[in-house]
Design an enzyme around this catalytic site. Structure first.
Site, PDB file in Angstrom:
ATOM      1  N   CYS A  11       0.942  -1.065   0.022  1.00  0.00           N
ATOM      2  CA  CYS A  11      -0.017  -0.038  -0.102  1.00  0.00           C
ATOM      3  C   CYS A  11       0.876   1.074  -0.218  1.00  0.00           C
ATOM      4  O   CYS A  11       1.978   1.056   0.009  1.00  0.00           O
ATOM      5  CB  CYS A  11      -0.923   0.012   1.467  1.00  0.00           C
ATOM      6  N   CYS A  85      -2.070   1.678  -4.212  1.00  0.00           N
ATOM      7  CA  CYS A  85      -0.863   2.161  -4.530  1.00  0.00           C
ATOM      8  C   CYS A  85      -0.484   2.505  -5.988  1.00  0.00           C
ATOM      9  O   CYS A  85       0.596   2.841  -6.561  1.00  0.00           O
ATOM     10  CB  CYS A  85       0.457   1.341  -4.147  1.00  0.00           C
ATOM     11  N   CYS A  89       3.915  -0.360  -8.303  1.00  0.00           N
ATOM     12  CA  CYS A  89       4.397  -1.850  -8.420  1.00  0.00           C
ATOM     13  C   CYS A  89       4.960  -2.443  -9.909  1.00  0.00           C
ATOM     14  O   CYS A  89       4.141  -2.436 -10.627  1.00  0.00           O
ATOM     15  CB  CYS A  89       3.505  -2.548  -7.748  1.00  0.00           C
TER      16      CYS A  89
END
Length: 138
Positions: A11, A85, A89
């Site tokens: 997160c 997020c 990633c």
């Protein structure tokens, strides 16, 4: 997936949602799964309301420290669970990716954090069943 699956929870601040999810997976998954957590912009400490909410469940996350998301942590994971997020990633072929849409508990009161915590527990319990790992949840 490896014999011992590795799950990474991500997160933004690595101070609430990802830490609660990691706490549940460690507690309920036991030695059958390796657990990592990270944030795209980690906070300086765990959200104290998340700590309190998890303590109500008998899970102590006070020793956890928010950490930065690295390419290496994604590369070594079999399952990557993101929670708000965005596209921070990195994507690697052959990994399982899930995005769990959950309210951000940052700045929230205990009631909000409890609701998020309970939803995380349900999702972690389902993940454990899918991975074929874990302790009795009774």
């Amino acid at each position: 997936m490896t014999a011992l699956p590795t799950v990474l929870f991500v997160c933004v601040h690595n101070a609430g949602r990802s830490q609660m999810a990691a706490g549940y997976l460690r507690a309920l998954g036991g030695d059958a799964v390796r657990v990592l957590s990270a944030g795209s912009a980690p906070a300086d400490r765990i959200n104290p309301v998340a700590v309190a909410a998890m303590a109500e469940e008998g899970i102590d996350i006070t020793a956890e420290v928010p950490s930065i998301l690295t390419t290496e942590s994604v590369a070594e994971s079999d399952v990557v669970i993101t929670m708000g997020c965005g596209d921070a990633c990195p994507i690697f072929p052959g990994k399982r990716y899930e995005d769990w849409v959950l309210d951000d508990p940052a700045g929230g009161d205990l009631e909000l954090v409890r609701r998020v915590r309970d939803e995380i527990r349900e999702r972690v319990t389902a993940l454990i069943a899918e991975l074929g790992a874990g302790r009795s949840l009774g």
